[in-house]
Design an enzyme around this catalytic site. Sequence first.
Site, PDB file in Angstrom:
ATOM      1  N   ARG A  12       0.964  -1.390   0.003  1.00 40.87           N
ATOM      2  CA  ARG A  12      -0.151   0.096  -0.209  1.00 40.87           C
ATOM      3  C   ARG A  12       0.820   1.290  -0.040  1.00 40.87           C
ATOM      4  O   ARG A  12       0.419   2.222  -0.508  1.00 40.87           O
ATOM      5  CB  ARG A  12      -0.860   0.017   1.383  1.00 40.87           C
ATOM      6  CG  ARG A  12      -1.984  -1.052   1.032  1.00 40.87           C
ATOM      7  CD  ARG A  12      -3.116  -0.975   2.290  1.00 40.87           C
ATOM      8  NE  ARG A  12      -4.064  -2.026   2.203  1.00 40.87           N
ATOM      9  CZ  ARG A  12      -4.797  -2.124   1.432  1.00 40.87           C
ATOM     10  NH1 ARG A  12      -5.191  -1.529   0.386  1.00 40.87           N
ATOM     11  NH2 ARG A  12      -5.593  -3.360   1.529  1.00 40.87           N
ATOM     12  N   ASP A  69       9.232  -2.994 -12.425  1.00 36.61           N
ATOM     13  CA  ASP A  69      10.464  -3.924 -12.053  1.00 36.61           C
ATOM     14  C   ASP A  69      11.700  -3.192 -11.896  1.00 36.61           C
ATOM     15  O   ASP A  69      11.899  -2.279 -12.981  1.00 36.61           O
ATOM     16  CB  ASP A  69      10.460  -5.235 -12.818  1.00 36.61           C
ATOM     17  CG  ASP A  69      11.404  -6.056 -12.228  1.00 36.61           C
ATOM     18  OD1 ASP A  69      10.810  -6.763 -11.201  1.00 36.61           O
ATOM     19  OD2 ASP A  69      12.189  -6.692 -13.036  1.00 36.61           O
ATOM     20  N   TYR A 154      19.555  -0.552  -2.251  1.00 31.45           N
ATOM     21  CA  TYR A 154      20.949  -0.182  -2.214  1.00 31.45           C
ATOM     22  C   TYR A 154      21.108   1.368  -2.281  1.00 31.45           C
ATOM     23  O   TYR A 154      22.277   1.802  -2.458  1.00 31.45           O
ATOM     24  CB  TYR A 154      21.486  -0.811  -3.879  1.00 31.45           C
ATOM     25  CG  TYR A 154      21.419  -2.218  -3.927  1.00 31.45           C
ATOM     26  CD1 TYR A 154      22.388  -3.074  -3.800  1.00 31.45           C
ATOM     27  CD2 TYR A 154      20.175  -2.876  -4.299  1.00 31.45           C
ATOM     28  CE1 TYR A 154      22.438  -4.413  -3.753  1.00 31.45           C
ATOM     29  CE2 TYR A 154      20.204  -4.316  -4.512  1.00 31.45           C
ATOM     30  CZ  TYR A 154      21.267  -4.939  -4.077  1.00 31.45           C
ATOM     31  OH  TYR A 154      21.393  -6.489  -4.036  1.00 31.45           O
TER      32      TYR A 154
END
Length: 196
Positions: A12, A69, A154
């Site tokens: 969410r 992605d 990262y």
Amino acid sequence: MSVRVVLATHNRGKAQEFQELLGREVPGLEIVTYEGPEPVEDGTSFEENALIKARAAASHTGLPALADDSGICVDVMGGAPGIFSALWSGTHGDAQANIRLLLAQLADIRDEDRTAHFTATLALVVPGGEPTLVQGVWPGRIAREPRGEHGHGYDPIFLPDGHDRTAAELTLQEKNAESHRARALAAIVPALRELG
């Protein structure tokens, strides 16, 4: 105009982030979270995995679906971790372990050869229509050690081009102005506007 788009995630927080960033650019857009089954992400690229997620969400809900992605790509490692960024250390989503492993793998690499980039690919799938794919890239390099408290993944070891601070040391406003996801979101806006 009022358009509902399902974001292919159960997160969410991510849906809220997309709503805030895209809602300003696409009036009447409502981003909703996906409540269906998780598809198997067995693609070999960011594009394939984003399409798998978006197609599954569109098929399950009948709504236009948006999926992303993303990951970090290190040049000297041939673009790895790439699509395996979230599970680089073997445990999905263990950011600290992923960072430790990547830094260990780059320990002997000179600073000038530590170039890398974050990539974010967005797929928009409208039932019965052709999918739209866009990509945002944020170039930089890998730091020697983690720094900063903001961001995720990262971010603490990524030094974006033009900065001497890591992505985790930038403010949210700074990051949202130039990150890979911000660039991909800006690129998908025209396709979202056409849905109205």
